[in-house]
Scaffold this motif. Sequence first.
Motif, PDB file in Angstrom:
ATOM      1  N   ARG A 165       0.846  -1.149  -0.117  1.00 55.76           N
ATOM      2  CA  ARG A 165       0.144   0.030   0.088  1.00 55.76           C
ATOM      3  C   ARG A 165       0.973   1.425   0.082  1.00 55.76           C
ATOM      4  O   ARG A 165       2.011   1.228   0.438  1.00 55.76           O
ATOM      5  N   HIS A 166       0.213   2.338  -0.362  1.00 52.41           N
ATOM      6  CA  HIS A 166       0.964   3.456  -0.358  1.00 52.41           C
ATOM      7  C   HIS A 166       1.476   4.038   1.004  1.00 52.41           C
ATOM      8  O   HIS A 166       2.492   4.507   1.403  1.00 52.41           O
ATOM      9  N   ASP A 167       0.463   3.714   2.243  1.00 46.90           N
ATOM     10  CA  ASP A 167       0.976   3.875   3.360  1.00 46.90           C
ATOM     11  C   ASP A 167       1.814   2.549   4.085  1.00 46.90           C
ATOM     12  O   ASP A 167       1.085   1.579   4.029  1.00 46.90           O
ATOM     13  N   PRO A 168       2.817   2.783   4.355  1.00 46.29           N
ATOM     14  CA  PRO A 168       3.512   1.229   4.897  1.00 46.29           C
ATOM     15  C   PRO A 168       2.822   0.628   6.143  1.00 46.29           C
ATOM     16  O   PRO A 168       2.749  -0.534   5.992  1.00 46.29           O
ATOM     17  N   VAL A 169       2.438   1.409   6.882  1.00 50.45           N
ATOM     18  CA  VAL A 169       1.366   0.825   8.012  1.00 50.45           C
ATOM     19  C   VAL A 169       0.332   0.075   7.322  1.00 50.45           C
ATOM     20  O   VAL A 169      -0.064  -1.195   8.113  1.00 50.45           O
ATOM     21  N   HIS A 170      -0.401   0.863   6.404  1.00 50.95           N
ATOM     22  CA  HIS A 170      -1.510  -0.099   6.100  1.00 50.95           C
ATOM     23  C   HIS A 170      -1.078  -1.304   5.107  1.00 50.95           C
ATOM     24  O   HIS A 170      -1.692  -2.311   5.222  1.00 50.95           O
ATOM     25  N   GLY A 171       0.039  -1.090   4.444  1.00 55.14           N
ATOM     26  CA  GLY A 171       0.709  -2.474   3.899  1.00 55.14           C
ATOM     27  C   GLY A 171       0.848  -3.412   4.897  1.00 55.14           C
ATOM     28  O   GLY A 171       0.695  -4.666   4.523  1.00 55.14           O
ATOM     29  N   GLN A 172       1.188  -3.132   5.796  1.00 55.39           N
ATOM     30  CA  GLN A 172       1.633  -4.166   6.914  1.00 55.39           C
ATOM     31  C   GLN A 172       0.588  -4.778   7.304  1.00 55.39           C
ATOM     32  O   GLN A 172       0.213  -6.131   7.854  1.00 55.39           O
ATOM     33  N   HIS A 173      -0.706  -3.925   7.781  1.00 52.60           N
ATOM     34  CA  HIS A 173      -1.892  -4.737   8.060  1.00 52.60           C
ATOM     35  C   HIS A 173      -2.351  -5.686   7.192  1.00 52.60           C
ATOM     36  O   HIS A 173      -2.696  -6.601   7.444  1.00 52.60           O
ATOM     37  N   LEU A 174      -2.305  -5.267   5.784  1.00 54.05           N
ATOM     38  CA  LEU A 174      -2.897  -6.026   4.764  1.00 54.05           C
ATOM     39  C   LEU A 174      -2.175  -7.220   4.343  1.00 54.05           C
ATOM     40  O   LEU A 174      -2.782  -8.537   4.344  1.00 54.05           O
ATOM     41  N   GLY A 175      -0.744  -7.286   4.482  1.00 58.75           N
ATOM     42  CA  GLY A 175       0.006  -8.329   4.344  1.00 58.75           C
ATOM     43  C   GLY A 175      -0.117  -9.266   5.519  1.00 58.75           C
ATOM     44  O   GLY A 175      -0.274 -10.579   5.333  1.00 58.75           O
ATOM     45  N   ILE A 176      -0.225  -8.758   6.659  1.00 55.98           N
ATOM     46  CA  ILE A 176      -0.181  -9.758   7.962  1.00 55.98           C
ATOM     47  C   ILE A 176      -1.703 -10.334   8.072  1.00 55.98           C
ATOM     48  O   ILE A 176      -1.876 -11.567   8.254  1.00 55.98           O
ATOM     49  N   LEU A 177      -2.863  -9.530   7.567  1.00 59.22           N
ATOM     50  CA  LEU A 177      -4.027 -10.117   7.511  1.00 59.22           C
ATOM     51  C   LEU A 177      -4.051 -11.433   6.251  1.00 59.22           C
ATOM     52  O   LEU A 177      -4.397 -12.568   6.863  1.00 59.22           O
ATOM     53  N   LEU A 178      -3.135 -11.369   5.005  1.00 59.89           N
ATOM     54  CA  LEU A 178      -3.233 -12.332   4.334  1.00 59.89           C
ATOM     55  C   LEU A 178      -2.476 -13.376   4.736  1.00 59.89           C
ATOM     56  O   LEU A 178      -2.895 -14.580   4.424  1.00 59.89           O
ATOM     57  N   VAL A 179      -1.371 -13.366   5.022  1.00 64.51           N
ATOM     58  CA  VAL A 179      -0.302 -14.314   5.436  1.00 64.51           C
ATOM     59  C   VAL A 179      -0.976 -15.198   6.799  1.00 64.51           C
ATOM     60  O   VAL A 179      -0.852 -16.434   6.920  1.00 64.51           O
ATOM     61  N   GLU A 180      -1.596 -14.563   7.704  1.00 64.88           N
ATOM     62  CA  GLU A 180      -2.272 -15.215   8.691  1.00 64.88           C
ATOM     63  C   GLU A 180      -3.606 -16.098   8.417  1.00 64.88           C
ATOM     64  O   GLU A 180      -3.776 -17.133   8.836  1.00 64.88           O
ATOM     65  N   LEU A 181      -4.232 -15.520   7.247  1.00 67.56           N
ATOM     66  CA  LEU A 181      -5.368 -16.241   6.666  1.00 67.56           C
ATOM     67  C   LEU A 181      -4.754 -17.628   5.830  1.00 67.56           C
ATOM     68  O   LEU A 181      -5.355 -18.633   6.076  1.00 67.56           O
ATOM     69  N   GLY A 182      -3.758 -17.281   5.202  1.00 67.35           N
ATOM     70  CA  GLY A 182      -2.964 -18.560   4.649  1.00 67.35           C
ATOM     71  C   GLY A 182      -2.524 -19.710   5.786  1.00 67.35           C
ATOM     72  O   GLY A 182      -2.887 -20.873   5.402  1.00 67.35           O
ATOM     73  N   VAL A 183      -1.970 -19.140   6.806  1.00 75.00           N
ATOM     74  CA  VAL A 183      -1.651 -19.973   7.875  1.00 75.00           C
ATOM     75  C   VAL A 183      -2.962 -20.857   8.279  1.00 75.00           C
ATOM     76  O   VAL A 183      -2.888 -22.008   8.662  1.00 75.00           O
ATOM     77  N   GLY A 184      -3.972 -20.212   8.637  1.00 77.07           N
ATOM     78  CA  GLY A 184      -5.114 -20.784   8.927  1.00 77.07           C
ATOM     79  C   GLY A 184      -5.596 -21.605   8.316  1.00 77.07           C
ATOM     80  O   GLY A 184      -6.339 -22.806   8.710  1.00 77.07           O
ATOM     81  N   LEU A 185      -5.664 -21.536   6.896  1.00 77.00           N
ATOM     82  CA  LEU A 185      -6.273 -22.339   6.044  1.00 77.00           C
ATOM     83  C   LEU A 185      -5.365 -23.581   5.986  1.00 77.00           C
ATOM     84  O   LEU A 185      -5.767 -24.850   6.131  1.00 77.00           O
ATOM     85  N   THR A 186      -4.049 -23.479   5.877  1.00 80.17           N
ATOM     86  CA  THR A 186      -3.347 -24.587   6.004  1.00 80.17           C
ATOM     87  C   THR A 186      -3.378 -25.557   7.280  1.00 80.17           C
ATOM     88  O   THR A 186      -3.456 -26.792   7.163  1.00 80.17           O
ATOM     89  N   VAL A 187      -3.263 -24.921   8.365  1.00 83.39           N
ATOM     90  CA  VAL A 187      -3.333 -25.612   9.440  1.00 83.39           C
ATOM     91  C   VAL A 187      -4.838 -26.396   9.833  1.00 83.39           C
ATOM     92  O   VAL A 187      -4.699 -27.588  10.355  1.00 83.39           O
ATOM     93  N   ALA A 188      -5.993 -25.492   9.510  1.00 86.74           N
ATOM     94  CA  ALA A 188      -7.332 -26.298   9.825  1.00 86.74           C
ATOM     95  C   ALA A 188      -7.461 -27.463   8.712  1.00 86.74           C
ATOM     96  O   ALA A 188      -7.671 -28.604   9.017  1.00 86.74           O
ATOM     97  N   ALA A 189      -6.980 -27.334   7.407  1.00 87.83           N
ATOM     98  CA  ALA A 189      -7.164 -28.372   6.469  1.00 87.83           C
ATOM     99  C   ALA A 189      -6.213 -29.540   6.518  1.00 87.83           C
ATOM    100  O   ALA A 189      -6.801 -30.575   6.585  1.00 87.83           O
ATOM    101  N   VAL A 190      -5.006 -29.448   7.132  1.00 91.78           N
ATOM    102  CA  VAL A 190      -4.090 -30.309   7.301  1.00 91.78           C
ATOM    103  C   VAL A 190      -4.659 -31.244   8.838  1.00 91.78           C
ATOM    104  O   VAL A 190      -4.737 -32.517   8.617  1.00 91.78           O
ATOM    105  N   MET A 191      -5.208 -30.605   9.802  1.00 89.89           N
ATOM    106  CA  MET A 191      -5.515 -31.285  10.903  1.00 89.89           C
ATOM    107  C   MET A 191      -6.666 -31.974  10.666  1.00 89.89           C
ATOM    108  O   MET A 191      -6.727 -33.397  10.830  1.00 89.89           O
ATOM    109  N   ILE A 192      -7.664 -31.539   9.965  1.00 92.08           N
ATOM    110  CA  ILE A 192      -8.922 -32.255   9.415  1.00 92.08           C
ATOM    111  C   ILE A 192      -8.493 -33.516   8.544  1.00 92.08           C
ATOM    112  O   ILE A 192      -9.008 -34.595   8.634  1.00 92.08           O
ATOM    113  N   THR A 193      -7.738 -33.164   7.527  1.00 89.38           N
ATOM    114  CA  THR A 193      -7.384 -34.413   6.726  1.00 89.38           C
ATOM    115  C   THR A 193      -6.667 -35.306   7.408  1.00 89.38           C
ATOM    116  O   THR A 193      -6.868 -36.675   7.340  1.00 89.38           O
TER     117      THR A 193
END
Length: 210
Positions: A165-193
């Motif tokens: 993002r143009h604002d580095p702090v907003h970019g940090q928020h967006l990046g953290i939100l996306l990578v944490e979502l990726g972690v959550g998807l992988t962890v949940a899917a692997v445990m259920i599998t």
Amino acid sequence: APRYLNDSIDEVGVPNVVTSVLASYRGYDTLGETLVVFTAGIGVISLLRVSRRTKQQEMQKVPADMQQQIILRVVVKWLLPLILIFALYVQFHGDYGPGGGFQAGVIFAAGIILYTMLFGLSNASRVFRPEVLELLAALGVLLYGGVGIVCMLLGGNFLDYNSLRHDPVHGQHLGILLVELGVGLTVAAVMITIFFKFTWRTVKHKYQEK
């Protein structure tokens, strides 16, 4: 440690310093941890492959001792939505309080596993199909790594969220939100599998013994 405590608010803008360290300052390490979880899931899938016939047999069953637990089954029906909502809260509130992708993934998977133990794989697999779970496990890792690649395409370093993002702090928020979502998807899917695979494996051994 003092530097992270003093400067993380200005650099990352996330009140939860643990999330700042986990997803931003140590983003490479967390990506590695997510890959370890994903690799464990792939290993279980490879080692515990079962036939489609065995899956169909198990999916028609509900454990006999659980069929009599009427009160427990009713309570779980009411409790499961609350568990899943709490998992989403932990997932998306990790910036401001305790939580994040690892914790949310475990809570979400625990709710589905509890439901499966009481109602059988037939009901659980209608929503959480095994092939979809395997795709979600890979999608989580790809989402995490894809954020890093997008950062590079935008002129930054790998997993440098400031460039999102143009604002580095907003970019940090967006990046953290996306990578944490990726972690959550992988962890949940692997445990259920893993739970599904071990359940089918147990049924397969019982079928062979008979």
